[in-house]
Design a protein around this motif. Structure first.
Motif, mmCIF file in Angstrom:
data_model
loop_
_atom_site.group_PDB
_atom_site.id
_atom_site.type_symbol
_atom_site.label_atom_id
_atom_site.label_comp_id
_atom_site.label_asym_id
_atom_site.label_seq_id
_atom_site.Cartn_x
_atom_site.Cartn_y
_atom_site.Cartn_z
ATOM 1 N N THR A 5 -1.065 -7.935 2.601
ATOM 2 C CA THR A 5 -1.591 -7.966 1.239
ATOM 3 C C THR A 5 -1.182 -6.712 0.483
ATOM 4 O O THR A 5 -0.757 -6.784 -0.678
ATOM 5 C CB THR A 5 -3.124 -8.088 1.260
ATOM 6 N N ASP A 6 -1.295 -5.559 1.128
ATOM 7 C CA ASP A 6 -0.876 -4.303 0.499
ATOM 8 C C ASP A 6 0.588 -4.366 0.089
ATOM 9 O O ASP A 6 0.952 -3.960 -1.014
ATOM 10 C CB ASP A 6 -1.073 -3.125 1.451
ATOM 11 N N HIS A 7 1.423 -4.874 0.980
ATOM 12 C CA HIS A 7 2.858 -4.948 0.698
ATOM 13 C C HIS A 7 3.131 -5.855 -0.504
ATOM 14 O O HIS A 7 3.890 -5.476 -1.402
ATOM 15 C CB HIS A 7 3.610 -5.453 1.935
ATOM 16 N N VAL A 8 2.498 -7.022 -0.534
ATOM 17 C CA VAL A 8 2.714 -7.958 -1.646
ATOM 18 C C VAL A 8 2.252 -7.321 -2.959
ATOM 19 O O VAL A 8 2.945 -7.391 -3.979
ATOM 20 C CB VAL A 8 1.983 -9.299 -1.391
ATOM 21 N N LEU A 9 1.088 -6.678 -2.918
ATOM 22 C CA LEU A 9 0.559 -6.047 -4.121
ATOM 23 C C LEU A 9 1.481 -4.931 -4.609
ATOM 24 O O LEU A 9 1.780 -4.835 -5.802
ATOM 25 C CB LEU A 9 -0.841 -5.500 -3.855
ATOM 26 N N LEU A 10 1.943 -4.112 -3.695
ATOM 27 C CA LEU A 10 2.833 -3.016 -4.086
ATOM 28 C C LEU A 10 4.154 -3.535 -4.641
ATOM 29 O O LEU A 10 4.687 -2.969 -5.596
ATOM 30 C CB LEU A 10 3.067 -2.091 -2.903
ATOM 31 N N GLU A 11 4.665 -4.588 -4.064
ATOM 32 C CA GLU A 11 5.894 -5.191 -4.591
ATOM 33 C C GLU A 11 5.653 -5.729 -6.001
ATOM 34 O O GLU A 11 6.472 -5.552 -6.895
ATOM 35 C CB GLU A 11 6.384 -6.310 -3.668
ATOM 36 N N ALA A 12 4.518 -6.398 -6.189
ATOM 37 C CA ALA A 12 4.198 -6.958 -7.501
ATOM 38 C C ALA A 12 4.052 -5.857 -8.544
ATOM 39 O O ALA A 12 4.434 -6.040 -9.711
ATOM 40 C CB ALA A 12 2.929 -7.797 -7.425
ATOM 41 N N MET A 13 3.521 -4.713 -8.146
ATOM 42 C CA MET A 13 3.324 -3.610 -9.090
ATOM 43 C C MET A 13 4.642 -3.031 -9.590
ATOM 44 O O MET A 13 4.671 -2.349 -10.611
ATOM 45 C CB MET A 13 2.476 -2.513 -8.443
ATOM 46 N N ARG A 62 -11.706 7.558 -5.317
ATOM 47 C CA ARG A 62 -10.873 8.201 -6.332
ATOM 48 C C ARG A 62 -9.526 7.511 -6.360
ATOM 49 O O ARG A 62 -9.075 6.957 -5.354
ATOM 50 C CB ARG A 62 -10.720 9.694 -6.074
ATOM 51 N N GLY A 63 -8.915 7.560 -7.507
ATOM 52 C CA GLY A 63 -7.594 6.984 -7.650
ATOM 53 C C GLY A 63 -6.542 7.914 -7.062
ATOM 54 O O GLY A 63 -6.828 9.067 -6.723
ATOM 55 N N LEU A 64 -5.350 7.395 -6.930
ATOM 56 C CA LEU A 64 -4.239 8.187 -6.426
ATOM 57 C C LEU A 64 -3.404 8.705 -7.586
ATOM 58 O O LEU A 64 -3.248 8.032 -8.595
ATOM 59 C CB LEU A 64 -3.329 7.331 -5.530
ATOM 60 N N THR A 65 -2.857 9.890 -7.424
ATOM 61 C CA THR A 65 -1.869 10.358 -8.380
ATOM 62 C C THR A 65 -0.592 9.558 -8.147
ATOM 63 O O THR A 65 -0.430 8.905 -7.102
ATOM 64 C CB THR A 65 -1.571 11.861 -8.186
ATOM 65 N N THR A 66 0.302 9.635 -9.087
ATOM 66 C CA THR A 66 1.577 8.929 -8.931
ATOM 67 C C THR A 66 2.297 9.404 -7.672
ATOM 68 O O THR A 66 2.825 8.593 -6.906
ATOM 69 C CB THR A 66 2.465 9.148 -10.169
ATOM 70 N N GLN A 67 2.293 10.702 -7.441
ATOM 71 C CA GLN A 67 2.979 11.234 -6.262
ATOM 72 C C GLN A 67 2.308 10.775 -4.972
ATOM 73 O O GLN A 67 2.980 10.416 -4.008
ATOM 74 C CB GLN A 67 3.044 12.765 -6.304
ATOM 75 N N GLU A 68 0.986 10.744 -4.938
ATOM 76 C CA GLU A 68 0.275 10.267 -3.748
ATOM 77 C C GLU A 68 0.604 8.800 -3.487
ATOM 78 O O GLU A 68 0.815 8.391 -2.346
ATOM 79 C CB GLU A 68 -1.232 10.437 -3.921
ATOM 80 N N PHE A 69 0.649 8.012 -4.550
ATOM 81 C CA PHE A 69 0.978 6.598 -4.409
ATOM 82 C C PHE A 69 2.388 6.432 -3.861
ATOM 83 O O PHE A 69 2.614 5.653 -2.939
ATOM 84 C CB PHE A 69 0.843 5.873 -5.754
ATOM 85 N N ARG A 70 3.352 7.159 -4.425
ATOM 86 C CA ARG A 70 4.736 7.050 -3.961
ATOM 87 C C ARG A 70 4.871 7.453 -2.490
ATOM 88 O O ARG A 70 5.563 6.802 -1.721
ATOM 89 C CB ARG A 70 5.650 7.897 -4.832
ATOM 90 N N THR A 71 4.190 8.539 -2.115
ATOM 91 C CA THR A 71 4.228 8.993 -0.726
ATOM 92 C C THR A 71 3.652 7.917 0.190
ATOM 93 O O THR A 71 4.223 7.592 1.235
ATOM 94 C CB THR A 71 3.460 10.310 -0.565
ATOM 95 N N TRP A 72 2.506 7.369 -0.204
ATOM 96 C CA TRP A 72 1.862 6.318 0.590
ATOM 97 C C TRP A 72 2.765 5.087 0.675
ATOM 98 O O TRP A 72 2.961 4.522 1.753
ATOM 99 C CB TRP A 72 0.517 5.949 -0.023
ATOM 100 N N PHE A 73 3.333 4.679 -0.443
ATOM 101 C CA PHE A 73 4.183 3.490 -0.478
ATOM 102 C C PHE A 73 5.413 3.668 0.415
ATOM 103 O O PHE A 73 5.792 2.755 1.149
ATOM 104 C CB PHE A 73 4.588 3.177 -1.912
ATOM 105 N N LYS A 74 6.017 4.823 0.371
ATOM 106 C CA LYS A 74 7.201 5.084 1.189
ATOM 107 C C LYS A 74 6.878 5.094 2.679
ATOM 108 O O LYS A 74 7.756 4.875 3.506
ATOM 109 C CB LYS A 74 7.856 6.410 0.783
ATOM 110 N N SER A 75 5.617 5.336 3.000
ATOM 111 C CA SER A 75 5.239 5.378 4.411
ATOM 112 C C SER A 75 5.059 3.986 5.010
ATOM 113 O O SER A 75 4.891 3.853 6.218
ATOM 114 C CB SER A 75 3.942 6.175 4.581
#
Length: 76
Positions: A5-13, A62-75
């Motif tokens: 689900t996380d992967h699909v959501l991140l792809e959709a974003m 709390r929400g993620l910063t853009t950099q935190e999101f990118r780091t998480w997504f790349k992981s």
């Protein structure tokens, strides 16, 4: 959420806003046949949005910063 689900959501974003809107509407439409009325589906989404807003506003999450999101997504 599951990893899938996380992967699909991140792809959709990553889609353009108009494409995300189409995906969101398509997913909502797919739920209509699940036995719930339009009003019940809308009420469920409104309740979910309010709960998420309240959790953010209260500091419970709390929400993620853009950099935190990118780091998480790349992981992934």
């Amino acid at each position: 959420m599951t990893d899938r689900t996380d992967h699909v959501l991140l792809e959709a974003m990553q889609l353009a806003p108009a494409e995300r809107s189409l995906v969101a509407l398509s997913l909502l439409d797919s739920l209509q046949g699940a036995g719930e009325s339009d009003e019940a589906v809308v009420a469920s989404w409104v309740a979910e949005a309010r709960a998420r807003h309240d959790a953010l506003a209260s500091g419970q999450v709390r929400g993620l910063t853009t950099q935190e999101f990118r780091t998480w997504f790349k992981s992934l």
